[in-house]
Design a protein around this motif. Sequence first.
Motif, PDB file in Angstrom:
ATOM      1  N   UNK A 191       7.305   4.118  15.747  1.00 24.98           N
ATOM      2  CA  UNK A 191       7.648   4.866  15.501  1.00 24.98           C
ATOM      3  C   UNK A 191       7.943   5.620  15.227  1.00 24.98           C
ATOM      4  N   UNK A 192       7.473   5.995  13.721  1.00 24.79           N
ATOM      5  CA  UNK A 192       6.940   7.017  13.222  1.00 24.79           C
ATOM      6  C   UNK A 192       5.908   7.650  13.606  1.00 24.79           C
ATOM      7  N   UNK A 193       5.536   7.449  14.239  1.00 27.64           N
ATOM      8  CA  UNK A 193       3.842   8.251  14.728  1.00 27.64           C
ATOM      9  C   UNK A 193       4.520   9.375  15.554  1.00 27.64           C
ATOM     10  N   UNK A 194       5.767   8.936  15.948  1.00 26.81           N
ATOM     11  CA  UNK A 194       5.926   9.418  17.988  1.00 26.81           C
ATOM     12  C   UNK A 194       7.599  10.467  16.982  1.00 26.81           C
ATOM     13  N   UNK A 195       7.620  10.613  15.857  1.00 24.59           N
ATOM     14  CA  UNK A 195       8.505  10.994  14.791  1.00 24.59           C
ATOM     15  C   UNK A 195      10.306  11.058  15.217  1.00 24.59           C
ATOM     16  N   UNK A 196      10.411   9.315  14.923  1.00 28.38           N
ATOM     17  CA  UNK A 196      11.333   8.575  14.944  1.00 28.38           C
ATOM     18  C   UNK A 196      11.421   7.696  13.713  1.00 28.38           C
ATOM     19  N   UNK A 197      12.128   7.924  13.074  1.00 32.69           N
ATOM     20  CA  UNK A 197      12.746   7.142  11.719  1.00 32.69           C
ATOM     21  C   UNK A 197      13.551   6.218  11.927  1.00 32.69           C
ATOM     22  N   UNK A 198      12.884   4.427  11.747  1.00 31.08           N
ATOM     23  CA  UNK A 198      13.692   3.473  12.097  1.00 31.08           C
ATOM     24  C   UNK A 198      13.687   2.864  10.872  1.00 31.08           C
ATOM     25  N   UNK A 199      14.705   2.004  10.054  1.00 33.45           N
ATOM     26  CA  UNK A 199      14.407   0.973   9.158  1.00 33.45           C
ATOM     27  C   UNK A 199      15.139  -0.374  10.165  1.00 33.45           C
ATOM     28  N   UNK A 200      14.492  -0.846   8.796  1.00 33.00           N
ATOM     29  CA  UNK A 200      14.623  -2.859   9.731  1.00 33.00           C
ATOM     30  C   UNK A 200      15.845  -3.537   8.783  1.00 33.00           C
ATOM     31  N   UNK A 201      16.021  -4.268   9.471  1.00 32.99           N
ATOM     32  CA  UNK A 201      17.818  -4.603   8.915  1.00 32.99           C
ATOM     33  C   UNK A 201      17.923  -6.359   9.003  1.00 32.99           C
ATOM     34  N   UNK A 202      17.748  -7.116   7.735  1.00 31.29           N
ATOM     35  CA  UNK A 202      17.204  -8.615   8.017  1.00 31.29           C
ATOM     36  C   UNK A 202      18.980  -9.112   8.065  1.00 31.29           C
ATOM     37  N   UNK A 203      18.638 -10.015   8.384  1.00 27.06           N
ATOM     38  CA  UNK A 203      20.172 -10.838   8.277  1.00 27.06           C
ATOM     39  C   UNK A 203      19.958 -11.564   7.191  1.00 27.06           C
ATOM     40  N   UNK A 204      21.729 -11.866   6.423  1.00 29.22           N
ATOM     41  CA  UNK A 204      21.902 -11.938   5.306  1.00 29.22           C
ATOM     42  C   UNK A 204      22.297 -13.337   4.821  1.00 29.22           C
ATOM     43  N   UNK A 205      21.998 -14.133   3.906  1.00 30.38           N
ATOM     44  CA  UNK A 205      23.264 -15.554   3.402  1.00 30.38           C
ATOM     45  C   UNK A 205      23.307 -15.546   1.955  1.00 30.38           C
ATOM     46  N   UNK A 206      23.931 -15.954   1.163  1.00 32.68           N
ATOM     47  CA  UNK A 206      23.745 -16.269  -0.128  1.00 32.68           C
ATOM     48  C   UNK A 206      23.065 -15.654  -0.915  1.00 32.68           C
ATOM     49  N   UNK A 207      22.435 -15.585  -0.809  1.00 30.97           N
ATOM     50  CA  UNK A 207      20.859 -14.968  -1.527  1.00 30.97           C
ATOM     51  C   UNK A 207      20.523 -13.909  -1.759  1.00 30.97           C
ATOM     52  N   UNK A 208      21.009 -13.328  -0.395  1.00 26.72           N
ATOM     53  CA  UNK A 208      20.899 -11.916   0.219  1.00 26.72           C
ATOM     54  C   UNK A 208      20.261 -11.601   1.150  1.00 26.72           C
TER      55      UNK A 208
END
Length: 271
Positions: free
Chosen positions: A141-158
């Motif tokens: 995505x960055x190679x085409x000028x689009x900035x993404x961030x990853x989002x992970x699930x969250x449990x009791x440990x973050x």
Amino acid sequence: MIDYSRDLLDKFIGVTSVANNGSMIRLYGGDQAWFETENGRAGGCGTVAAANILAYFGVLYGENTAVPDVGLFTENRCFTRELFIAHMHEVYRGLTPMKAPWQSWVRRGGREVHRRTVLRLPDSLGIHSPVRFSNAVIEMAKGKGVQLRVVWPQNTKGRRPANHAVGLDEAKSFILNQINKGMPVAMLNFGNKGLRGVEYQSAATGRRYSTDRFQWHWVVITGVKAQERFGADGDERPFPVVASSWGNRVILDLNQFWGRGLTHLVSFELV
């Protein structure tokens, strides 16, 4: 800037193709069967999931693109099969399924095939790391000028990539939260016995199939069908998620398979 929403995500992306009866149809994303290599056809579900997500965010690779090749676009996200195959092949370069070391690859009639071993081993090891998957999506995505961030699930440990440790309620909350924001959720299952005998209908042929292949498979979750959590008898009702797989829209019940094998979830958002 596009207003990403649950309704927009439900439409996801379309790929126009010719059905077996000669009519034009709109598929729900790409299909790993379109790869030229046996490795891609056998283990390219993760690569296709990445290609689908990138196209949804306006990132399109390949030659002779019919839409802007840099940044977001406001088209109807419907591509020709030829254009999307070119996109898939470029994504394959950046996210190549791991080849099985026990296979002997040969060329026959201009096509790459392999000699099977006497053991019942998989033809490809696919994309088995959700971290590798997410890193590749971010970089492409960055190679085409689009900035993404990853989002992970969250449990009791973050938040953590090893999210098969996430409980069912936490998984449902994560999926609903991302879907309501119009953000797709990629899902990988490893040997999940709860996904045996999944029925789906092929958009290309119109036939209904029952398959065990979802046990080891990447899909992209694009929606959740509205359901009451509990029925009158107090039993928990299904939690049906809508997913893109092999160019089809399929329905999978999270209650039926969560915790019966390793399941990874990962989503993306615009920065």
